[in-house]
Structure formats: structure tokens, C-alpha cells
Design an enzyme around this catalytic site. Sequence first.
Site, PDB file in Angstrom:
ATOM      1  N   HIS A  50     -53.714  85.474  60.845  1.00 53.35           N
ATOM      2  CA  HIS A  50     -54.623  84.332  60.923  1.00 53.35           C
ATOM      3  C   HIS A  50     -54.135  83.208  61.842  1.00 53.35           C
ATOM      4  O   HIS A  50     -54.877  82.263  62.117  1.00 53.35           O
ATOM      5  CB  HIS A  50     -54.917  83.788  59.514  1.00 53.35           C
ATOM      6  CG  HIS A  50     -56.337  83.332  59.341  1.00 53.35           C
ATOM      7  ND1 HIS A  50     -56.947  83.188  58.120  1.00 53.35           N
ATOM      8  CD2 HIS A  50     -57.280  82.969  60.262  1.00 53.35           C
ATOM      9  CE1 HIS A  50     -58.193  82.761  58.295  1.00 53.35           C
ATOM     10  NE2 HIS A  50     -58.415  82.626  59.581  1.00 53.35           N
ATOM     11  N   ASP A  99     -61.235  82.938  52.799  1.00 50.59           N
ATOM     12  CA  ASP A  99     -59.817  83.256  52.659  1.00 50.59           C
ATOM     13  C   ASP A  99     -59.402  83.144  51.194  1.00 50.59           C
ATOM     14  O   ASP A  99     -59.960  82.336  50.456  1.00 50.59           O
ATOM     15  CB  ASP A  99     -59.016  82.216  53.471  1.00 50.59           C
ATOM     16  CG  ASP A  99     -57.702  82.751  54.002  1.00 50.59           C
ATOM     17  OD1 ASP A  99     -56.972  83.398  53.231  1.00 50.59           O
ATOM     18  OD2 ASP A  99     -57.407  82.515  55.190  1.00 50.59           O
ATOM     19  N   HIS A 124     -56.378  82.226  50.745  1.00 50.82           N
ATOM     20  CA  HIS A 124     -55.394  81.153  50.935  1.00 50.82           C
ATOM     21  C   HIS A 124     -56.019  80.012  51.727  1.00 50.82           C
ATOM     22  O   HIS A 124     -56.991  80.231  52.453  1.00 50.82           O
ATOM     23  CB  HIS A 124     -54.179  81.695  51.693  1.00 50.82           C
ATOM     24  CG  HIS A 124     -53.655  82.982  51.132  1.00 50.82           C
ATOM     25  ND1 HIS A 124     -54.113  84.217  51.553  1.00 50.82           N
ATOM     26  CD2 HIS A 124     -52.748  83.219  50.160  1.00 50.82           C
ATOM     27  CE1 HIS A 124     -53.494  85.167  50.872  1.00 50.82           C
ATOM     28  NE2 HIS A 124     -52.666  84.602  50.014  1.00 50.82           N
ATOM     29  N   ASP A 180     -54.428  78.115  54.040  1.00 53.71           N
ATOM     30  CA  ASP A 180     -53.906  78.047  55.421  1.00 53.71           C
ATOM     31  C   ASP A 180     -53.811  76.622  55.946  1.00 53.71           C
ATOM     32  O   ASP A 180     -54.087  76.351  57.111  1.00 53.71           O
ATOM     33  CB  ASP A 180     -54.774  78.909  56.362  1.00 53.71           C
ATOM     34  CG  ASP A 180     -54.727  80.385  56.004  1.00 53.71           C
ATOM     35  OD1 ASP A 180     -53.907  80.769  55.136  1.00 53.71           O
ATOM     36  OD2 ASP A 180     -55.516  81.162  56.575  1.00 53.71           O
ATOM     37  N   HIS A 212     -49.174  81.725  60.022  1.00 50.46           N
ATOM     38  CA  HIS A 212     -50.545  82.116  59.641  1.00 50.46           C
ATOM     39  C   HIS A 212     -51.056  81.328  58.433  1.00 50.46           C
ATOM     40  O   HIS A 212     -52.258  81.317  58.179  1.00 50.46           O
ATOM     41  CB  HIS A 212     -50.676  83.644  59.428  1.00 50.46           C
ATOM     42  CG  HIS A 212     -50.103  84.162  58.149  1.00 50.46           C
ATOM     43  ND1 HIS A 212     -50.519  85.336  57.562  1.00 50.46           N
ATOM     44  CD2 HIS A 212     -49.129  83.673  57.340  1.00 50.46           C
ATOM     45  CE1 HIS A 212     -49.830  85.547  56.449  1.00 50.46           C
ATOM     46  NE2 HIS A 212     -48.985  84.561  56.294  1.00 50.46           N
ATOM     47  N   ASP A 270     -60.869  85.724  56.906  1.00 49.66           N
ATOM     48  CA  ASP A 270     -59.652  86.455  56.567  1.00 49.66           C
ATOM     49  C   ASP A 270     -60.059  87.535  55.562  1.00 49.66           C
ATOM     50  O   ASP A 270     -60.624  87.218  54.508  1.00 49.66           O
ATOM     51  CB  ASP A 270     -58.649  85.474  55.942  1.00 49.66           C
ATOM     52  CG  ASP A 270     -57.283  86.081  55.697  1.00 49.66           C
ATOM     53  OD1 ASP A 270     -57.214  87.283  55.368  1.00 49.66           O
ATOM     54  OD2 ASP A 270     -56.283  85.349  55.817  1.00 49.66           O
ATOM     55  N   ASP A 309     -58.534  89.013  53.425  1.00 48.68           N
ATOM     56  CA  ASP A 309     -58.002  88.882  52.066  1.00 48.68           C
ATOM     57  C   ASP A 309     -58.842  87.930  51.211  1.00 48.68           C
ATOM     58  O   ASP A 309     -58.575  87.763  50.018  1.00 48.68           O
ATOM     59  CB  ASP A 309     -56.502  88.542  52.060  1.00 48.68           C
ATOM     60  CG  ASP A 309     -56.174  87.117  52.467  1.00 48.68           C
ATOM     61  OD1 ASP A 309     -57.016  86.217  52.308  1.00 48.68           O
ATOM     62  OD2 ASP A 309     -55.023  86.902  52.923  1.00 48.68           O
ATOM     63  N   GLU A 315     -56.309  89.642  59.728  1.00 45.15           N
ATOM     64  CA  GLU A 315     -55.366  90.078  58.682  1.00 45.15           C
ATOM     65  C   GLU A 315     -55.566  91.517  58.199  1.00 45.15           C
ATOM     66  O   GLU A 315     -55.016  91.904  57.167  1.00 45.15           O
ATOM     67  CB  GLU A 315     -55.348  89.108  57.490  1.00 45.15           C
ATOM     68  CG  GLU A 315     -54.844  87.692  57.830  1.00 45.15           C
ATOM     69  CD  GLU A 315     -53.322  87.569  57.989  1.00 45.15           C
ATOM     70  OE1 GLU A 315     -52.607  88.564  57.730  1.00 45.15           O
ATOM     71  OE2 GLU A 315     -52.862  86.483  58.399  1.00 45.15           O
TER      72      GLU A 315
HETATM   73 MN   LIG Z   1     -55.796  83.269  56.160  1.00 45.28          MN
END
Ligand SMILES: [Mn+2]
Length: 326
Positions: free
Chosen positions: A101, A124, A126, A128, A141, A230, A232, A275
Site C-alpha cells: 500500500h 482497508d 488498517h 495506514d 505501507h 487494500d 485486506d 496488497e
Molecule cells: Mn493498507
Amino acid sequence: MRKDLATMGAATDLGQGKAGTELAPSWLRLKGTHEILNRKFFSTEDLGDITPLKNGNDLRAEKADRATLHKQISLYNKRLADIAKDALAKNKTLLTFGGDHSIAIGTLAGSLFHNPDTKVVWVDAHADINTPKTSPSGNVHGMPLAFFLNLVKDEAMNKAFSWVPHLKKENLVYIGLRDVDPGERKFIKELGITSFYAEDVLDLGINKTLEMTLNQLAPKGEADLHLSFDVDGLDPLYVPATGTPVPGGLSLLDGQMIINTLMRETNLISFDLVEVNPMLGTTEKELDITSHSVSELLESIPSWDKLGANLQELQLLRNERLSPEV
Ligand SMILES: [Mn+2]
């Protein structure tokens, strides 16, 4: 939705420690992603895979320090930003296959060079938004948004990334969060960033989530929008081959609805898909599931010529071709 597409592979693993994300663009191309895109757009241009001067293996071999790594990441992303800006200036939508990312530093910078008021949807697990100070891992990332929101206080880091433009905090919405570090929670709260955690999406449903997102970012519909997706953000059930999976994620259908709705309801100028890590699929089945999910996400892009609003444009194009200027 723009009728012309440019794609590029951001073939890098520099933003995190697991080798393999740099292989995702070519791996996905082999799995047929571009055939899907060719059906969706009036024209598609493949800008190829953009590789950094040195990738993770090179830097590990020469035992490079963090400063060298950060310099490589900065140089590489500046290249991505310039390519992105050129593609957007040609009125194309840019679809970038990561890479980890950290490549969004380049692609989002390109969008903001194109239009400083670009809106951002960040899908995402996360946030980030770590800075070198708050990041438990030190991986870049997990930091792109901290640069754009001007949160990084590290002098050397700011110098390396001084070319990165800033994003207005009210122009950002998160969808799918569920693994957010304490320092990141503090930033999100202080800045008041609209965040739909995965559990909020479960409560509200994806349609209501998107309606609220668009009410904030694109009340009139025509806003330039950057979607940074992303994989994930989705549940690991759908994308097992990724570096930092977190259970309890969005469904594949949620992901498809996000892409389809944003394509239809905004002027989506740039779309990162990041990712995927084909080296982390532990079985052939996990790899198949991952590439199938990516294909399903791309299938959710509306066909450009099937959108009623574009039929008129198609007619004009046809007329242009029938009577070329002499
Ligand atoms: Mn990310």
C-alpha cells in the site's frame, strides 16, 4: 465514470517486509484481469509494470539502512505520481495494481496534483495513518495517509517526502477498518475522519454506508474520487494471499458494491488495488480464491457503454469517426 482506462503495475514490496507483493501485477495479468478490463472500458492502455531501482531483496542483500529504504520509496513513488498525473490529464481513469500500500503515496499524489480537492475512499482493515513515531512495525505501507495529512514530524522523513501534496481531512472516508493502532485511533479522533469500521458496515449495510460516504464526499455526484482498495479490507476468506490478514472483514459483495457504486456515482479518476501477495498463498486453492476474488471485484466495474448517460457520448464518438476532420 471515465470511458478510457490506463492501468499500471506498481511492482514493489518496499513498503513492508514480506517479499511477493512486487509479483502481484504480473501474476494478476496472467490470471486475466486485463481481459475483464478490456470489456469494461471504451479503451484501455497498459502502461506496464513500474519497478523500483531496487526492491526488497536488493536492499536486504546490501543491508541498507532505513534512510536508504525511505529514499528508494520516495523516488519510486515520485515516478508513480508523475505517471498518474499524465494519465489523469489525458482524461483516463487510472487503475494501479500493487504492490504494497505504500504505492498509494505515488498514485494519490498524482490524483492530488491533478485536482487538489480530490476525494478519497480508503478501503482497508488498517488505517495506514501511522507516523514513524507511532508505527509499531516501521513499515511505510502503514503510513501513506500520515504524509498526506501532514502528521509526520520526523525531519529526515519529511525531507525525503517533501514533494508529497496534502489532502484535506474532510475529503477522506475509511471503510472496513478493524485493526487500528492506538496512535492511529488518536489521529482519527483528533482529525474527525469519517470511519466506517467493518462492524459499522455489518450494522448499517453496505448501501447505507455508501450513501453516507457519498453524502459527505460527493453530494453532487461529479466529484473527482480516488479509491484506494487494500484487499485486506475484505475478509481473509476471500483473499487469503495477503500480508496482514485480519478476520471479521468485508464480504466480497461489499467490495463489489463499493467499486460499482463509486464508479457509477462519482468521477472516479484513480483506483488502487493493493496488497495481493501471490507468494503467501499456502496452497493452490488459496491462490485460486485470491485471484478469483480480484476478478470478481473487477467484474463489478460497470460496463462503460451500458450506462445510459454514456449512450449519447458514444453516439457523438461514432459520428466523429464517420466524419473525420480533414
Ligand atoms: Mn493498507
